[in-house]
Scaffold this motif. Structure first.
Motif, PDB file in Angstrom:
ATOM      1  N   ALA A 155       0.830  -1.209   0.000  1.00 37.64           N
ATOM      2  CA  ALA A 155       0.000   0.000   0.000  1.00 37.64           C
ATOM      3  C   ALA A 155       0.864   1.258   0.000  1.00 37.64           C
ATOM      4  O   ALA A 155       0.561   2.228  -0.701  1.00 37.64           O
ATOM      5  CB  ALA A 155      -0.939  -0.005   1.207  1.00 37.64           C
ATOM      6  N   ALA A 156       1.938   1.268   0.780  1.00 38.72           N
ATOM      7  CA  ALA A 156       2.817   2.440   0.826  1.00 38.72           C
ATOM      8  C   ALA A 156       3.476   2.684  -0.526  1.00 38.72           C
ATOM      9  O   ALA A 156       3.545   3.823  -1.003  1.00 38.72           O
ATOM     10  CB  ALA A 156       3.879   2.256   1.908  1.00 38.72           C
ATOM     11  N   ILE A 157       3.943   1.627  -1.164  1.00 33.35           N
ATOM     12  CA  ILE A 157       4.584   1.779  -2.473  1.00 33.35           C
ATOM     13  C   ILE A 157       3.585   2.292  -3.500  1.00 33.35           C
ATOM     14  O   ILE A 157       3.878   3.225  -4.263  1.00 33.35           O
ATOM     15  CB  ILE A 157       5.213   0.442  -2.920  1.00 33.35           C
ATOM     16  CG1 ILE A 157       6.430   0.125  -2.054  1.00 33.35           C
ATOM     17  CG2 ILE A 157       5.595   0.485  -4.399  1.00 33.35           C
ATOM     18  CD1 ILE A 157       6.974  -1.269  -2.241  1.00 33.35           C
ATOM     19  N   LEU A 158       2.402   1.719  -3.530  1.00 33.09           N
ATOM     20  CA  LEU A 158       1.393   2.171  -4.495  1.00 33.09           C
ATOM     21  C   LEU A 158       0.943   3.603  -4.209  1.00 33.09           C
ATOM     22  O   LEU A 158       0.709   4.377  -5.150  1.00 33.09           O
ATOM     23  CB  LEU A 158       0.201   1.216  -4.485  1.00 33.09           C
ATOM     24  CG  LEU A 158       0.486  -0.190  -5.007  1.00 33.09           C
ATOM     25  CD1 LEU A 158      -0.751  -1.063  -4.878  1.00 33.09           C
ATOM     26  CD2 LEU A 158       0.982  -0.154  -6.434  1.00 33.09           C
ATOM     27  N   PHE A 159       0.849   3.973  -2.935  1.00 30.62           N
ATOM     28  CA  PHE A 159       0.474   5.336  -2.572  1.00 30.62           C
ATOM     29  C   PHE A 159       1.509   6.344  -3.069  1.00 30.62           C
ATOM     30  O   PHE A 159       1.163   7.366  -3.667  1.00 30.62           O
ATOM     31  CB  PHE A 159       0.306   5.439  -1.054  1.00 30.62           C
ATOM     32  CG  PHE A 159      -0.016   6.820  -0.561  1.00 30.62           C
ATOM     33  CD1 PHE A 159      -1.256   7.378  -0.805  1.00 30.62           C
ATOM     34  CD2 PHE A 159       0.923   7.554   0.141  1.00 30.62           C
ATOM     35  CE1 PHE A 159      -1.559   8.660  -0.349  1.00 30.62           C
ATOM     36  CE2 PHE A 159       0.636   8.822   0.594  1.00 30.62           C
ATOM     37  CZ  PHE A 159      -0.613   9.376   0.350  1.00 30.62           C
ATOM     38  N   VAL A 160       2.772   6.046  -2.844  1.00 25.11           N
ATOM     39  CA  VAL A 160       3.831   6.955  -3.304  1.00 25.11           C
ATOM     40  C   VAL A 160       3.875   7.000  -4.826  1.00 25.11           C
ATOM     41  O   VAL A 160       4.049   8.072  -5.420  1.00 25.11           O
ATOM     42  CB  VAL A 160       5.197   6.555  -2.707  1.00 25.11           C
ATOM     43  CG1 VAL A 160       6.333   7.328  -3.356  1.00 25.11           C
ATOM     44  CG2 VAL A 160       5.196   6.792  -1.204  1.00 25.11           C
ATOM     45  N   GLN A 161       3.687   5.870  -5.482  1.00 25.65           N
ATOM     46  CA  GLN A 161       3.665   5.856  -6.953  1.00 25.65           C
ATOM     47  C   GLN A 161       2.517   6.722  -7.474  1.00 25.65           C
ATOM     48  O   GLN A 161       2.677   7.446  -8.446  1.00 25.65           O
ATOM     49  CB  GLN A 161       3.511   4.425  -7.478  1.00 25.65           C
ATOM     50  CG  GLN A 161       4.684   3.531  -7.210  1.00 25.65           C
ATOM     51  CD  GLN A 161       5.870   3.838  -8.105  1.00 25.65           C
ATOM     52  OE1 GLN A 161       5.724   4.307  -9.216  1.00 25.65           O
ATOM     53  NE2 GLN A 161       7.052   3.586  -7.592  1.00 25.65           N
ATOM     54  N   TYR A 162       1.368   6.659  -6.812  1.00 25.11           N
ATOM     55  CA  TYR A 162       0.221   7.463  -7.222  1.00 25.11           C
ATOM     56  C   TYR A 162       0.480   8.956  -6.986  1.00 25.11           C
ATOM     57  O   TYR A 162       0.185   9.788  -7.846  1.00 25.11           O
ATOM     58  CB  TYR A 162      -1.030   7.023  -6.458  1.00 25.11           C
ATOM     59  CG  TYR A 162      -2.221   7.893  -6.703  1.00 25.11           C
ATOM     60  CD1 TYR A 162      -2.936   7.801  -7.891  1.00 25.11           C
ATOM     61  CD2 TYR A 162      -2.621   8.828  -5.762  1.00 25.11           C
ATOM     62  CE1 TYR A 162      -4.027   8.621  -8.126  1.00 25.11           C
ATOM     63  CE2 TYR A 162      -3.710   9.655  -5.984  1.00 25.11           C
ATOM     64  CZ  TYR A 162      -4.411   9.546  -7.170  1.00 25.11           C
ATOM     65  OH  TYR A 162      -5.487  10.361  -7.405  1.00 25.11           O
ATOM     66  N   MET A 163       1.012   9.289  -5.813  1.00 25.94           N
ATOM     67  CA  MET A 163       1.233  10.698  -5.471  1.00 25.94           C
ATOM     68  C   MET A 163       2.290  11.340  -6.362  1.00 25.94           C
ATOM     69  O   MET A 163       2.240  12.538  -6.621  1.00 25.94           O
ATOM     70  CB  MET A 163       1.640  10.846  -4.002  1.00 25.94           C
ATOM     71  CG  MET A 163       0.547  10.486  -3.026  1.00 25.94           C
ATOM     72  SD  MET A 163      -0.994  11.385  -3.259  1.00 25.94           S
ATOM     73  CE  MET A 163      -0.527  13.021  -2.762  1.00 25.94           C
ATOM     74  N   THR A 164       3.249  10.577  -6.834  1.00 26.35           N
ATOM     75  CA  THR A 164       4.315  11.134  -7.663  1.00 26.35           C
ATOM     76  C   THR A 164       4.018  11.015  -9.152  1.00 26.35           C
ATOM     77  O   THR A 164       4.839  11.395  -9.971  1.00 26.35           O
ATOM     78  CB  THR A 164       5.660  10.442  -7.370  1.00 26.35           C
ATOM     79  OG1 THR A 164       5.528   9.041  -7.601  1.00 26.35           O
ATOM     80  CG2 THR A 164       6.105  10.696  -5.947  1.00 26.35           C
ATOM     81  N   ASN A 165       2.845  10.488  -9.498  1.00 22.21           N
ATOM     82  CA  ASN A 165       2.474  10.296 -10.907  1.00 22.21           C
ATOM     83  C   ASN A 165       3.548   9.532 -11.675  1.00 22.21           C
ATOM     84  O   ASN A 165       3.923   9.900 -12.784  1.00 22.21           O
ATOM     85  CB  ASN A 165       2.214  11.638 -11.607  1.00 22.21           C
ATOM     86  CG  ASN A 165       0.843  12.172 -11.315  1.00 22.21           C
ATOM     87  OD1 ASN A 165      -0.057  11.427 -10.952  1.00 22.21           O
ATOM     88  ND2 ASN A 165       0.689  13.467 -11.464  1.00 22.21           N
ATOM     89  N   SER A 166       4.066   8.493 -11.068  1.00 22.94           N
ATOM     90  CA  SER A 166       5.079   7.686 -11.737  1.00 22.94           C
ATOM     91  C   SER A 166       4.680   6.221 -11.656  1.00 22.94           C
ATOM     92  O   SER A 166       3.753   5.854 -10.951  1.00 22.94           O
ATOM     93  CB  SER A 166       6.453   7.910 -11.102  1.00 22.94           C
ATOM     94  OG  SER A 166       6.430   7.552  -9.749  1.00 22.94           O
ATOM     95  N   GLY A 167       5.390   5.425 -12.395  1.00 19.94           N
ATOM     96  CA  GLY A 167       5.126   3.998 -12.404  1.00 19.94           C
ATOM     97  C   GLY A 167       6.407   3.224 -12.179  1.00 19.94           C
ATOM     98  O   GLY A 167       7.494   3.805 -12.045  1.00 19.94           O
TER      99      GLY A 167
END
Length: 118
Positions: free
Chosen positions: A64-76
């Protein structure tokens, strides 16, 4: 950026998450930590069965933390460019796993039934 300071890290995190969300996350992390310390002082030990159940939530918190940061930074995941990106990704997962483990332990300790054996 020639040197890494606490002020620099705070500025970067505020830029990524926004000021309100960043400070809300800091407050929640402090509250969970204080609750965990309270439970440790109250019980005078770590309860093994609570810890074992809480550790089951660690992978969920990490993902969840990794996906949250990926979402917030608009990166994949395709944007991971070098070793430092991988290190940050892994440290994010470890932080999320630890945070959810602490939270799950505290919730179990606060919701235990009165008279339950320790």
């Amino acid at each position: 950026m020639k040197e890494l300071t606490l002020e620099t890290l705070i500025a970067v995190f505020q830029e990524i998450f926004g000021s309100a969300l960043f400070w809300a996350m800091v407050v929640v992390a402090i509250m969970i930590t204080l609750a965990f310390i309270f439970v440790l002082i109250r019980d005078r030990s770590i309860e093994g069965r609570y810890l074992a159940r809480a550790e089951l939530s660690a992978p969920i918190g990490g993902i969840a933390a990794i996906l949250f940061v990926q979402y917030m930074t608009n990166s994949g995941f395709s944007d991971i460019g070098g070793p430092i990106d991988l290190i940050v990704l892994l440290m994010t997962g470890v932080a999320g796993a630890g945070g959810l483990t602490f939270l799950a332990y505290v919730v179990q300790a606060f919701t235990r039934r009165r008279g339950e054996e320790r």
